[in-house]
Design an enzyme around this catalytic site. Sequence first.
Site, PDB file in Angstrom:
ATOM      1  N   ALA A 208      34.894  47.348  27.706  1.00 29.25           N
ATOM      2  CA  ALA A 208      36.385  47.864  27.364  1.00 29.25           C
ATOM      3  C   ALA A 208      36.842  47.021  26.244  1.00 29.25           C
ATOM      4  O   ALA A 208      38.124  47.282  25.922  1.00 29.25           O
ATOM      5  CB  ALA A 208      37.020  47.664  28.760  1.00 29.25           C
TER       6      ALA A 208
ATOM      7  N   ASN B  30      35.528  42.792  34.683  1.00 27.62           N
ATOM      8  CA  ASN B  30      34.344  42.225  34.183  1.00 27.62           C
ATOM      9  C   ASN B  30      34.522  41.623  32.733  1.00 27.62           C
ATOM     10  O   ASN B  30      33.801  40.864  31.982  1.00 27.62           O
ATOM     11  CB  ASN B  30      33.253  43.478  34.089  1.00 27.62           C
ATOM     12  CG  ASN B  30      32.762  43.820  35.408  1.00 27.62           C
ATOM     13  OD1 ASN B  30      31.996  43.083  35.795  1.00 27.62           O
ATOM     14  ND2 ASN B  30      33.113  44.779  35.952  1.00 27.62           N
TER      15      ASN B  30
ATOM     16  N   HIS C 230      44.425  44.665  27.919  1.00 26.72           N
ATOM     17  CA  HIS C 230      43.471  43.103  27.729  1.00 26.72           C
ATOM     18  C   HIS C 230      44.068  42.425  26.552  1.00 26.72           C
ATOM     19  O   HIS C 230      43.999  42.770  25.301  1.00 26.72           O
ATOM     20  CB  HIS C 230      42.088  43.499  27.734  1.00 26.72           C
ATOM     21  CG  HIS C 230      41.527  44.280  28.473  1.00 26.72           C
ATOM     22  ND1 HIS C 230      41.331  43.984  29.951  1.00 26.72           N
ATOM     23  CD2 HIS C 230      40.995  45.428  28.475  1.00 26.72           C
ATOM     24  CE1 HIS C 230      40.577  44.974  30.775  1.00 26.72           C
ATOM     25  NE2 HIS C 230      40.622  45.979  29.865  1.00 26.72           N
TER      26      HIS C 230
HETATM   27  N1  LIG Z   1      32.365  45.477  31.054  1.00 24.15           N
HETATM   28  C1  LIG Z   1      33.195  46.423  31.114  1.00 24.15           C
HETATM   29  O1  LIG Z   1      34.265  46.353  30.150  1.00 24.15           O
HETATM   30  C2  LIG Z   1      33.304  47.063  32.288  1.00 24.15           C
HETATM   31  C3  LIG Z   1      34.520  47.769  32.221  1.00 24.15           C
HETATM   32  C4  LIG Z   1      34.524  48.903  33.405  1.00 24.15           C
HETATM   33  C5  LIG Z   1      33.408  48.871  34.425  1.00 24.15           C
HETATM   34  N2  LIG Z   1      32.847  48.081  34.250  1.00 24.15           N
HETATM   35  C6  LIG Z   1      31.785  48.094  35.475  1.00 24.15           C
HETATM   36  O2  LIG Z   1      30.958  49.400  35.538  1.00 24.15           O
HETATM   37  C7  LIG Z   1      30.793  49.387  36.796  1.00 24.15           C
HETATM   38  C8  LIG Z   1      30.912  50.931  36.975  1.00 24.15           C
HETATM   39  O3  LIG Z   1      31.887  51.444  36.554  1.00 24.15           O
HETATM   40  P1  LIG Z   1      32.316  53.299  36.916  1.00 24.15           P
HETATM   41  O4  LIG Z   1      33.710  53.389  36.359  1.00 24.15           O
HETATM   42  O5  LIG Z   1      31.277  54.051  36.537  1.00 24.15           O
HETATM   43  O6  LIG Z   1      32.435  53.065  38.561  1.00 24.15           O
HETATM   44  P2  LIG Z   1      32.249  54.209  39.616  1.00 24.15           P
HETATM   45  O7  LIG Z   1      32.617  53.764  41.018  1.00 24.15           O
HETATM   46  O8  LIG Z   1      32.910  55.474  39.107  1.00 24.15           O
HETATM   47  O9  LIG Z   1      30.473  54.520  39.591  1.00 24.15           O
HETATM   48  C9  LIG Z   1      29.822  53.724  40.222  1.00 24.15           C
HETATM   49  C10 LIG Z   1      28.459  54.425  40.767  1.00 24.15           C
HETATM   50  O10 LIG Z   1      27.261  53.718  40.930  1.00 24.15           O
HETATM   51  C11 LIG Z   1      27.035  53.913  42.098  1.00 24.15           C
HETATM   52  N3  LIG Z   1      26.121  52.898  42.686  1.00 24.15           N
HETATM   53  C12 LIG Z   1      26.712  51.770  43.152  1.00 24.15           C
HETATM   54  N4  LIG Z   1      25.380  51.090  43.207  1.00 24.15           N
HETATM   55  C13 LIG Z   1      24.295  51.649  43.105  1.00 24.15           C
HETATM   56  C14 LIG Z   1      23.022  51.199  43.314  1.00 24.15           C
HETATM   57  N5  LIG Z   1      22.495  50.105  43.748  1.00 24.15           N
HETATM   58  N6  LIG Z   1      22.125  52.199  42.795  1.00 24.15           N
HETATM   59  C15 LIG Z   1      22.342  53.131  42.033  1.00 24.15           C
HETATM   60  N7  LIG Z   1      23.762  53.690  42.232  1.00 24.15           N
HETATM   61  C16 LIG Z   1      24.779  52.887  42.367  1.00 24.15           C
HETATM   62  C17 LIG Z   1      27.996  54.232  42.894  1.00 24.15           C
HETATM   63  O11 LIG Z   1      27.583  55.169  44.098  1.00 24.15           O
HETATM   64  C18 LIG Z   1      28.883  55.306  42.008  1.00 24.15           C
HETATM   65  O12 LIG Z   1      28.440  56.430  41.833  1.00 24.15           O
HETATM   66  C19 LIG Z   1      32.269  48.760  37.624  1.00 24.15           C
HETATM   67  O13 LIG Z   1      31.901  48.638  38.959  1.00 24.15           O
HETATM   68  C20 LIG Z   1      32.286  47.465  36.852  1.00 24.15           C
HETATM   69  O14 LIG Z   1      31.601  46.624  37.478  1.00 24.15           O
HETATM   70  C21 LIG Z   1      32.776  47.144  33.316  1.00 24.15           C
END
Ligand SMILES: NC(=O)c1ccc[n+]([C@@H]2O[C@H](COP(=O)([O-])OP(=O)(O)OC[C@H]3O[C@@H](n4cnc5c(N)ncnc54)[C@H](O)[C@@H]3O)[C@@H](O)[C@H]2O)c1
Length: 261
Positions: A113, A182, A212
Site C-alpha cells: 500500500a 503491514n 500513511h
Molecule cells: N503490505 C501491505 O501494504 C498490505 C496491505 C493490505 C493488506 N495486506 C495483507 O494482505 C492480507 C490479505 O488482505 P485481503 O484484503 O486480501 O484480506 P481478505 O480478508 O479480504 O482475504 C484474505 C483471504 O485469505 C484467505 N486465507 C487465510 N488464510 C489462508 C490460508 N492459510 N490458505 C489459503 N487462504 C487463506 C482468507 O480465507 C481470505 O479469503 C491482509 O491480511 C494483510 O496481512 C498487506
Amino acid sequence: MRVAVLGFGGIGAPVAHALARGEVPGAELAGVVRRDPASGADGLAVLGLDEAVERADLVAECAGQRALAEVGARAVGAGRDLLVVSMGALADDAVFEALVAPAPGRVHLCAGAIGGLDLLAASARMGGFGQVRITTTKAAASLVQPWMDAGLARRLREATEPLELMRGPARKVTRAFPRSANVAAAVAFAARDWDAVEAVVVADPSVERTSHVIEAHGTAGDYRFEIRNRPSERNPASSAVVPFAVLHAIEALAGRTMVFR
Ligand SMILES: NC(=O)c1ccc[n+]([C@@H]2O[C@H](COP(=O)([O-])OP(=O)(O)OC[C@H]3O[C@@H](n4cnc5c(N)ncnc54)[C@H](O)[C@@H]3O)[C@@H](O)[C@H]2O)c1
C-alpha cells in the site's frame, strides 16, 4: 512464470483474475489456494497447497500474516519463490528465521500500500536513521481487533472523532493490527532497523482515504511521504491499490525490464 495465489479475498481475487486474463506478460495463473477449497474461486483453478507448491514457480501470498507464518517456509523449502504482502509476520523472530534461512526458493517483499521504500532502503545503506515514524489513519470500524475489549470495539464502531489507538515500536504495532499495519513492517524492513521505527495507528470515523504518513530523518536526508489510498471495496482494511502492487511485483519477477523495483 506460473503463479499460485494464496488467498482469494480483497487482494488475492483480483490478482488471480488478472493473471488468468493474461494481463501480466510472462506470468500465468497456476491456481488459487483457498483455506476452504470447496468454496471455489469464481471458476478459476483451485489447488491444494501441495499441488500449488508442485506446479507453481512463484507463490504469491495474499492471505494474511498467519497464513504466511504457516506456509511460507514450505514454499521456499520446496524451491518456489515466494512473494509476501503480509510482511508483519516477519516481526515474529521464528517466522523471520524460517524464511531467511538458506533455501532453494527466494523470498520477495511487495511494497503493497505504500511507496518510498526504495529511497528509505538506499538511505539506510548510506548511514541509517535517527528516527522514522509511520502514522496510519484508517476508517475507525475497520480497525476493530479480536484482542480489543467490548468497550473499545464499540467506541470504534460508534466513533465520532479521531482516536489514536496505538503508538509504539513497529514490531508491536504490526502484530497488533495484522490486517492493517503491514506497512509498519515494510518501513522497518526498508530502514533495516525495527527499533528505529515508531508506528502510530489512528482511527478516524470520517476518513474517505486510508492515509500513511512516513517521516524519516537520517544521514542521507529528511523524508516525508504522504500516501492517501482509496480503501478496497471488498475489504476496507486493505487499500484498493494493493492487488496492483502485487501484479507489478509479479511482472518484475517475470522478467520485465525497465521496471521500478
Ligand atoms: N503490505 C501491505 O501494504 C498490505 C496491505 C493490505 C493488506 N495486506 C495483507 O494482505 C492480507 C490479505 O488482505 P485481503 O484484503 O486480501 O484480506 P481478505 O480478508 O479480504 O482475504 C484474505 C483471504 O485469505 C484467505 N486465507 C487465510 N488464510 C489462508 C490460508 N492459510 N490458505 C489459503 N487462504 C487463506 C482468507 O480465507 C481470505 O479469503 C491482509 O491480511 C494483510 O496481512 C498487506
